[in-house]
Design a protein around this motif. Sequence first.
Motif, short mmCIF file in Angstrom:
data_model
loop_
_atom_site.label_atom_id
_atom_site.label_comp_id
_atom_site.label_asym_id
_atom_site.label_seq_id
_atom_site.Cartn_x
_atom_site.Cartn_y
_atom_site.Cartn_z
N ALA A 1 0.95 -1.15 -0.12
CA ALA A 1 -0.24 -0.12 -0.12
C ALA A 1 1.09 1.39 0.03
CB ALA A 1 -1.19 -0.14 1.14
N GLY A 2 2.01 0.52 -0.05
CA GLY A 2 3.46 2.01 0.36
C GLY A 2 3.15 3.02 1.66
N VAL A 3 2.68 2.58 2.72
CA VAL A 3 2.61 2.59 3.55
C VAL A 3 3.66 2.76 4.33
CG1 VAL A 3 1.37 2.60 6.46
CG2 VAL A 3 -0.22 2.42 4.25
N THR A 4 4.40 3.69 5.11
CA THR A 4 6.01 4.23 5.62
C THR A 4 5.72 3.56 7.00
OG1 THR A 4 6.70 5.48 4.08
CG2 THR A 4 7.59 5.85 6.07
N LEU A 5 6.41 2.28 7.37
CA LEU A 5 6.25 2.44 9.21
C LEU A 5 8.16 2.62 9.89
CD1 LEU A 5 5.04 0.10 11.44
CD2 LEU A 5 6.51 -1.90 10.06
N VAL A 6 7.24 3.35 10.76
CA VAL A 6 9.29 3.40 11.55
C VAL A 6 8.75 3.13 12.64
CG1 VAL A 6 10.11 5.59 11.90
CG2 VAL A 6 9.08 5.77 10.42
N GLU A 7 9.25 2.06 13.15
CA GLU A 7 9.57 1.34 14.35
C GLU A 7 10.72 1.37 15.49
OE1 GLU A 7 8.22 -3.30 13.35
OE2 GLU A 7 9.49 -2.75 12.16
N ASP A 8 10.55 1.63 16.69
CA ASP A 8 11.64 1.48 17.50
C ASP A 8 11.99 2.65 17.67
OD1 ASP A 8 12.22 -1.10 18.29
OD2 ASP A 8 12.62 -1.52 16.13
N ALA A 9 10.64 3.50 17.48
CA ALA A 9 10.76 4.61 17.16
C ALA A 9 9.50 6.31 18.38
CB ALA A 9 9.91 5.90 16.08
N ALA A 10 10.20 6.06 19.53
CA ALA A 10 9.32 6.86 20.89
C ALA A 10 8.69 8.86 19.59
CB ALA A 10 9.72 6.93 21.71
N VAL A 11 7.25 8.53 19.75
CA VAL A 11 6.54 9.95 19.42
C VAL A 11 7.22 11.06 20.94
CG1 VAL A 11 5.09 12.07 18.56
CG2 VAL A 11 4.99 9.12 18.43
N ALA A 12 7.45 11.83 20.56
CA ALA A 12 7.88 13.36 21.65
C ALA A 12 7.01 14.08 21.96
CB ALA A 12 9.29 13.99 21.71
N ALA A 13 6.12 14.47 20.73
CA ALA A 13 5.15 15.46 20.33
C ALA A 13 4.55 15.23 19.77
CB ALA A 13 5.75 16.93 20.69
N VAL A 14 3.51 16.04 19.72
CA VAL A 14 2.61 15.95 18.27
C VAL A 14 2.58 17.83 18.31
CG1 VAL A 14 0.36 15.84 17.02
CG2 VAL A 14 1.13 14.11 19.03
N GLU A 15 2.77 18.33 16.93
CA GLU A 15 2.44 19.43 16.62
C GLU A 15 1.58 19.97 15.36
OE1 GLU A 15 7.05 20.43 15.49
OE2 GLU A 15 7.53 19.41 17.10
#
Length: 723
Positions: free
Chosen positions: A207-221
């Motif tokens: 589907a062309g979805v990018t998967l980013v693993e082992d990545a913590a989100v620090a904030a939503v901007e």
Amino acid sequence: MQPQIPLTRDIVFVGGGHAHALVLRMWGMKPLPGARLTVISPDPTAAYSGMLPGHVAGHYPREALQIDLVKLARHAGARLILGRATGIDLDARRVAVSGHPPVAYDLLSIDIGISSEMPALPGFGDHAVPAKPLDAFADRWQAFAEGAPKGARVAVIGAGVAGVELALAAAQRLGPDAQVTLVEAGAALSALGSGARRALLRHIARAGVTLVEDAAVAAVERDGLRLADGRLIASDFTLGAAATRPQGWLTGTGLALREGFVKVDEYLRSVSDPAIFAAGDIAHLTHAPRPKAGVFAVREAPVLLHNLTVAATGKGVQRPYRPQRDYLKLVSAGAGRAVADKWGLPLDGAWLWRWKDRIDRKFMAKFDPLPAMPRPALPDPVAQGVAEELGRGKPLCGGCGAKVGRADLSAALAELPPPRRADVIWGAGDDAAILRHGTGAQVLTTDHVRAFTEDPWLLARITAVHALGDVWSMGARPQAALIQVILPRMAPRLQTETLREIMAGAAEVFGAEGADVVGGHTSLGAELTVGYTVTGLCDRVPVTQAGARAGDVLVLTKPIGTGVILAAEMTKAAPGAVVAGALASMARPQGAAARALAPHAHAMTDVTGFGLAGHLLGMLEASGLAATLDLAAVPVLPGAEALSAAGHGSTLLPANRQSMARMFLTESPRADLLFDPQTAGGLLAAVPAAQASEVLAHLAELGEPAAVIGTLSEGAPFLTVEG
């Protein structure tokens, strides 16, 4: 004659989750005599989680995944309270409800679902949308998807099953140019078997979805996700699917909780209070912990119903709920495909999507249409005309739809002698009696309605607005009210609790108008009925129906259509959102509108049981004028015209139409609404044309929607409808 079975136990459902929805369906097919069932929900519908990814992808319209709680409550004979639960008083056994008096219970069940909110994540509340609650998410997604630009960017926090399903669905809906990114703090899809995980990872890549693993989100901007390593994942729509949070108000209840979820035993009872049950995602099964999944809620339903019945009757043995150790997971993969996972054996293909689609549609088919319960047959023989009076099976409407027709009432009133006292003024065309005293006048009126909602607080509010209409329409200030209540037979404690809710609703409406509820009368009868006798004071000459002048325009302050909506609701044909909109309109007081109109109006009346056409005719007869209505300008409640076109109508509709048989009227479903009996309808005022714009602007400033719907002219009383 079989005696009426009194109500003795209050069973209250908080939430309209899947387990509660199924219990309501089963309850309607075999209700428990003597038990009053109540459902508390902030919304008239509840979304089915299984079809959410399909809706996001564009396979299903929004209405396809909505369980209609208004129809379910009618089917179950339950009262539905549209409000949000905010607390539980375990000692008093009452549920706190926002904007509503507390609701008493003997037995309580909680099925309120969970949230995906992440309040600890900076910026989440301002710039992200949680996947749960489902209704709020579906609204936000639909608004975004309909106007999404080419190349829209979507970021999904959480690459578990829910996050992956929604990411793949979003990619399908937005097209190949969309940029969809999945962000996971650990490994994606860790809860699945290795085979199913590999299959879904292939779908993510396809589907062309990018998967980013082992990545913590620090904030939503505003422009996307800021990761802990400083990277920015650009996003126009950020979706949160990583959290599983209970509603926070449960922490203040005193119930035993685990991480905020209600701890229940094998019988789905709270481990700290045997009068309280819980099911669905909000329940923590202490005897057999399981992940949050809809399959458990569905299978809990018959156990919950059985155990509530045992608790309410004191007979029988509680049945344990034994959840399966593993269950079939059908995961939407986008592009009309799905992946199955059970016992570590993966399956993948379009046939699985078709299977999942059939399962989901079969589940929703349980609620639309709901099973039709047979009506008790008439005894044989019966006197001539009984079947016709019963409307050939059509139930008698509540509210103003249960009134006597205009022609019959006028004929009866014509037999009354004129007032003998010089200080009493009353005419058949007046909305209320006028009593002279001192230099001013007092108006006196009375009204009552047969229950059309099982929520006694809401019924009391709407009936108060309805009864005050006669006072407002004469330009009077509400002064005092006596309340009359007929309760169905019930135990003393239920009487007290029901009257408490009724009095609270009455006091709110009359108190806001500066009037006092000064007593009244109660009795027990066949069904709930609420009414008021109301007085009001006038410093000036009261506004009647007789002062309209040629050249005046007609101003209406509320949309019409309550009668057809209430009639359709009784047959489970009106959508819940349509019913909720009608109830909200009926509950809206008209005091501010009346005070804005009275200084300008030559004549005024409220629109109630005889419909807009009937009440307008009363004004024309009292004033000796003719009128022309612009049908297109008459405001109509959402859904009313469609229900009229489908053949629904109040039991009073034929009498209202017959009373206007000599008038020329356009034939159409919208024109039929002119005869629709209104409960707590708007004010109809004859205002000088030169002042109409000023009056409408003033009403708009007060938050009172109003419309000019026609004009008055010289001539014999006659109504012409255009458009």
